[in-house]
Design a protein around this motif. Structure first.
Motif, PDB file in Angstrom:
ATOM      1  N   GLU A 148      -6.250  -0.058   9.663  1.00 15.30           N
ATOM      2  CA  GLU A 148      -6.459  -1.126   8.681  1.00 15.30           C
ATOM      3  C   GLU A 148      -5.276  -1.328   7.739  1.00 15.30           C
ATOM      4  N   CYS A 149      -4.320  -0.415   7.731  1.00 14.04           N
ATOM      5  CA  CYS A 149      -3.206  -0.576   6.790  1.00 14.04           C
ATOM      6  C   CYS A 149      -2.189  -1.603   7.292  1.00 14.04           C
ATOM      7  N   HIS A 150      -2.327  -2.068   8.509  1.00 15.52           N
ATOM      8  CA  HIS A 150      -1.398  -3.066   9.058  1.00 15.52           C
ATOM      9  C   HIS A 150      -2.082  -4.389   9.391  1.00 15.52           C
ATOM     10  N   ARG A 151      -3.284  -4.592   8.883  1.00 19.29           N
ATOM     11  CA  ARG A 151      -3.960  -5.867   9.135  1.00 19.29           C
ATOM     12  C   ARG A 151      -4.895  -6.185   7.983  1.00 19.29           C
TER      13      ARG A 151
ATOM     14  N   HIS B 254      13.440   6.334  -0.702  1.00 17.98           N
ATOM     15  CA  HIS B 254      12.441   6.256   0.361  1.00 17.98           C
ATOM     16  C   HIS B 254      11.772   4.879   0.369  1.00 17.98           C
ATOM     17  N   LEU B 255      11.437   4.360  -0.807  1.00 21.80           N
ATOM     18  CA  LEU B 255      10.821   3.036  -0.885  1.00 21.80           C
ATOM     19  C   LEU B 255      11.782   1.951  -0.408  1.00 21.80           C
ATOM     20  N   ILE B 256      13.053   2.090  -0.744  1.00 24.70           N
ATOM     21  CA  ILE B 256      14.061   1.131  -0.257  1.00 24.70           C
ATOM     22  C   ILE B 256      14.119   1.183   1.267  1.00 24.70           C
ATOM     23  N   ARG B 257      14.206   2.391   1.815  1.00 22.51           N
ATOM     24  CA  ARG B 257      14.298   2.543   3.273  1.00 22.51           C
ATOM     25  C   ARG B 257      13.056   1.995   3.963  1.00 22.51           C
ATOM     26  N   GLU B 258      11.893   2.357   3.467  1.00 25.49           N
ATOM     27  CA  GLU B 258      10.635   1.909   4.070  1.00 25.49           C
ATOM     28  C   GLU B 258      10.537   0.388   4.037  1.00 25.49           C
ATOM     29  N   THR B 259      10.846  -0.203   2.904  1.00 23.23           N
ATOM     30  CA  THR B 259      10.725  -1.656   2.758  1.00 23.23           C
ATOM     31  C   THR B 259      11.779  -2.375   3.590  1.00 23.23           C
TER      32      THR B 259
ATOM     33  N   GLU C  24       0.825  -1.210   0.000  1.00 21.87           N
ATOM     34  CA  GLU C  24       0.000   0.000   0.000  1.00 21.87           C
ATOM     35  C   GLU C  24       0.859   1.261   0.000  1.00 21.87           C
ATOM     36  N   VAL C  25       1.903   1.262   0.796  1.00 20.39           N
ATOM     37  CA  VAL C  25       2.784   2.433   0.856  1.00 20.39           C
ATOM     38  C   VAL C  25       3.485   2.646  -0.478  1.00 20.39           C
ATOM     39  N   GLU C  26       3.983   1.574  -1.064  1.00 20.73           N
ATOM     40  CA  GLU C  26       4.664   1.704  -2.360  1.00 20.73           C
ATOM     41  C   GLU C  26       3.704   2.259  -3.411  1.00 20.73           C
TER      42      GLU C  26
END
Length: 182
Positions: A85-88, A145-150, A60-62
């Motif tokens: 709901e974004c974590h379940r 940012h996507l690399i760091r987040e993931t 979802e974040v990506e």
């Protein structure tokens, strides 16, 4: 799933960034290998995090960041009413469907980052209190940012998986490859 990023082709910055992002996605995906949905939604630590929730959140974040970079609204709008709901998984969501969705998102991310004229091109940050007003970031920033987040969540996934059944990242890589560790 990628476990080591080879040296990039000279001058292929986009390819290098995308390879590191895929490596980190693999860390999260690998953590759900061999688990039932029941195991994947369980929360074996003091945290609210589950492996299924981490898969959903990363996808979802990506998707939301790439949508913003394209000047589009994210597929799912999150605010105080539905942030939890974004974590379940909710409704009929399942680990398999979230992994399939993330595959589509990942393909879209790669196509987008390869298509932008320059990694120096910018887009506006969302109007949220934790970002500077009128802030802009580059496509390079987006990839990093996507690399760091993931990567951050891949580390969480390692801990949650080990808390569930004792499996470590090394053992999961060996299992994926059909070999044994040790």
């Amino acid at each position: 799933m990628v476990t080591h990023v080879s040296s990039e082709v000279q001058g292929d910055e986009r390819g290098a960034l995308l390879a590191f992002l895929e490596e980190q996605r693999g860390g999260v995906r690998r953590a759900v290998l061999g688990l039932t949905d029941e195991q994947a939604v369980s929360r074996p630590s003091a945290s609210e995090l589950s492996l299924a929730g981490l898969v959903k959140h990363c996808a979802e974040v990506e998707q939301s960041w790439v949508a913003r970079a394209k000047g589009e609204a994210p597929a799912v709008h999150r605010d105080e009413s539905n942030w939890h709901e974004c974590h379940r998984l909710v409704g009929d969501e399942a680990v398999a469907s979230q992994l399939a969705y993330w595959e589509k998102v990942a393909a879209g991310t790669e196509a987008f980052l390869r298509s932008v004229p320059s990694l120096d091109d910018t887009f506006p940050l969302p109007d949220q209190p934790w970002f500077p007003p009128e802030g802009r970031v580059s496509m390079r920033w987006l990839a990093l940012h996507l690399i760091r987040e993931t990567a951050r969540h891949a580390g969480h996934a390692d801990i949650v998986r080990e808390s569930l059944d004792g499996a470590t990242a090394f053992e999961l890589v060996a299992k994926e490859r059909g070999s044994s560790w040790g």
